[in-house]
Design an enzyme around this catalytic site. Structure first.
Site, PDB file in Angstrom:
ATOM      1  N   ARG A 104      11.801 -46.363  -9.609  1.00 51.43           N
ATOM      2  CA  ARG A 104      12.450 -45.090  -9.896  1.00 51.43           C
ATOM      3  C   ARG A 104      11.846 -43.947  -9.098  1.00 51.43           C
ATOM      4  O   ARG A 104      12.567 -43.099  -8.569  1.00 51.43           O
ATOM      5  CB  ARG A 104      12.378 -44.794 -11.404  1.00 51.43           C
ATOM      6  CG  ARG A 104      12.984 -43.458 -11.838  1.00 51.43           C
ATOM      7  CD  ARG A 104      14.299 -43.111 -11.163  1.00 51.43           C
ATOM      8  NE  ARG A 104      15.277 -44.175 -11.250  1.00 51.43           N
ATOM      9  CZ  ARG A 104      16.323 -44.284 -10.424  1.00 51.43           C
ATOM     10  NH1 ARG A 104      16.492 -43.417  -9.445  1.00 51.43           N
ATOM     11  NH2 ARG A 104      17.176 -45.270 -10.571  1.00 51.43           N
ATOM     12  N   LYS A 139      15.000 -21.624  -0.332  1.00 55.58           N
ATOM     13  CA  LYS A 139      15.577 -21.993  -1.634  1.00 55.58           C
ATOM     14  C   LYS A 139      15.381 -23.493  -1.848  1.00 55.58           C
ATOM     15  O   LYS A 139      16.304 -24.294  -1.769  1.00 55.58           O
ATOM     16  CB  LYS A 139      17.049 -21.599  -1.687  1.00 55.58           C
ATOM     17  CG  LYS A 139      17.257 -20.088  -1.596  1.00 55.58           C
ATOM     18  CD  LYS A 139      18.728 -19.724  -1.538  1.00 55.58           C
ATOM     19  CE  LYS A 139      18.916 -18.217  -1.404  1.00 55.58           C
ATOM     20  NZ  LYS A 139      20.328 -17.831  -1.245  1.00 55.58           N
ATOM     21  N   LYS A 171      14.115  -7.583   4.228  1.00 59.19           N
ATOM     22  CA  LYS A 171      15.369  -7.702   3.498  1.00 59.19           C
ATOM     23  C   LYS A 171      15.779  -6.361   2.894  1.00 59.19           C
ATOM     24  O   LYS A 171      15.073  -5.355   3.028  1.00 59.19           O
ATOM     25  CB  LYS A 171      15.245  -8.790   2.428  1.00 59.19           C
ATOM     26  CG  LYS A 171      15.004 -10.181   3.024  1.00 59.19           C
ATOM     27  CD  LYS A 171      14.825 -11.239   1.980  1.00 59.19           C
ATOM     28  CE  LYS A 171      16.114 -11.542   1.230  1.00 59.19           C
ATOM     29  NZ  LYS A 171      17.130 -12.157   2.098  1.00 59.19           N
ATOM     30  N   GLU A 201      17.257  -8.031   8.005  1.00 60.63           N
ATOM     31  CA  GLU A 201      18.550  -8.327   7.369  1.00 60.63           C
ATOM     32  C   GLU A 201      19.418  -7.082   7.373  1.00 60.63           C
ATOM     33  O   GLU A 201      18.979  -5.993   6.987  1.00 60.63           O
ATOM     34  CB  GLU A 201      18.322  -8.789   5.926  1.00 60.63           C
ATOM     35  CG  GLU A 201      19.614  -9.064   5.161  1.00 60.63           C
ATOM     36  CD  GLU A 201      19.352  -9.387   3.705  1.00 60.63           C
ATOM     37  OE1 GLU A 201      19.196 -10.574   3.391  1.00 60.63           O
ATOM     38  OE2 GLU A 201      19.271  -8.440   2.898  1.00 60.63           O
ATOM     39  N   ASP A 222      24.120 -10.635   7.044  1.00 58.86           N
ATOM     40  CA  ASP A 222      24.320 -11.137   5.694  1.00 58.86           C
ATOM     41  C   ASP A 222      25.722 -10.870   5.172  1.00 58.86           C
ATOM     42  O   ASP A 222      26.183  -9.718   5.139  1.00 58.86           O
ATOM     43  CB  ASP A 222      23.295 -10.497   4.751  1.00 58.86           C
ATOM     44  CG  ASP A 222      23.269 -11.162   3.383  1.00 58.86           C
ATOM     45  OD1 ASP A 222      23.309 -12.405   3.336  1.00 58.86           O
ATOM     46  OD2 ASP A 222      23.210 -10.445   2.380  1.00 58.86           O
TER      47      ASP A 222
END
Length: 289
Positions: A104, A139, A171, A201, A222
């Site tokens: 597994r 992510k 960002k 960004e 973006d």
């Protein structure tokens, strides 16, 4: 896939060890130890239940060998290989107890990473003919970033930042707190070394125009429309790397690639890719692998 370098075992062993300990708990494999004799040897195969791209074989092999060093795994389709439904990826032979106990954990890694590689390969294939590279993001599953980004490479993609410490990405919230693009870039340049690249960004063409005045290495475009992306690429005119990002799908990726952007970054490659279904099948002694 050619030129895919394996990750060092020292990076993989802690991940596999932790996964095995989680599964073995306080008493080991009660089922297998009760049913399978200590001296029973088995021949098994790892076979694809669906077509896809393979990644994670080194982790699978470690899962078996950490249980018993006498387990041998012979790879027939290396990481980065595209496999057909039913195709044998590897054969695993040795002490049956160890194979069943490690099954597994081996499959968890192999199916998950092969799913990421398969998803990446599907987008890479969709934009073939254009110069845009498909890249992943941060992510990722906590603790699994290195192997998930490896799986993206196995699928023919490339990697964005590995962490907060290997590049600058300014960002929207950084810009808001700094009071604008100019002060954000100026603060960064005063703070970091000359080898650290800077990406900014932007959400609009007006912001892009502001950013270009300060010569960033890359611009993250973006959630722009295809037409905006086309205009942005023309505005940049090769002065910075252009990266399209935001809600990009397999269906929209080709049109985005056609705008001429250099990179297309996609978070779901790592955070939401479905597994590639792979199973471990027992083979009788006289049945060929």
């Amino acid at each position: 896939m050619t030129n895919l370098s394996s990750l060092p075992a020292i990076m993989l062993e802690p991940l596999v060890r932790a996964a095995l300990l989680e599964d073995l708990g306080r008493a080991g494999d009660l089922t297998t130890d009760a049913i399978v004799a200590k001296d029973h040897h088995a021949t098994t195969v790892l076979a694809a239940r669906k077509a896809g791209t393979v990644a994670g074989l080194d982790l699978a092999a470690l899962a078996f060998r950490m249980i018993d060093k006498d387990v041998d795994m012979t790879v027939h389709c290396a990481d980065g290989s595209k496999v057909a439904q039913g195709e044998v990826i590897a054969s695993v032979t040795g002490p049956a107890r160890a194979i069943l106990t490690g099954e597994r954990t081996a499959l968890n890694f192999l199916c998950h990473l092969s799913g990421i590689a398969t998803a990446t390969a599907s987008v890479v294939d969709a934009v073939r003919g254009h110069s845009a590279r498909i890249v992943c993001t941060r992510k990722t599953t906590p603790g699994l970033r290195a192997v998930e980004k490896y799986a993206v490479r196995a699928g023919g993609g490339s990697n964005h930042r590995f962490g907060l410490d290997d590049a600058i990405l300014i960002k929207d919230n950084h810009i808001a707190i700094a009071g604008g693009i100019r002060p954000a870039i100026e603060r960064v340049r005063r703070s970091v070394g000359h080898l650290v690249k800077i990406e900014v960004e932007v959400d609009t063409l007006a912001q892009l125009d502001q950013a270009l005045a300060f010569a960033p290495d890359a611009v993250l475009l973006d959630n722009m429309s295809v037409e905006q992306l086309r205009q942005a690429v023309a505005m940049v005119a090769g002065r910075a790397v252009t990266e399209a990002s935001g809600s990009i799908t397999l269906a929209t990726a080709p049109d985005i690639a056609a705008t001429g952007v250099d990179l297309i970054s996609i978070g779901w490659l790592t955070h939401s890719a479905p597994i590639l279904d792979i199973g471990l099948d027992y083979r009788e002694a006289d049945r060929p692998v």
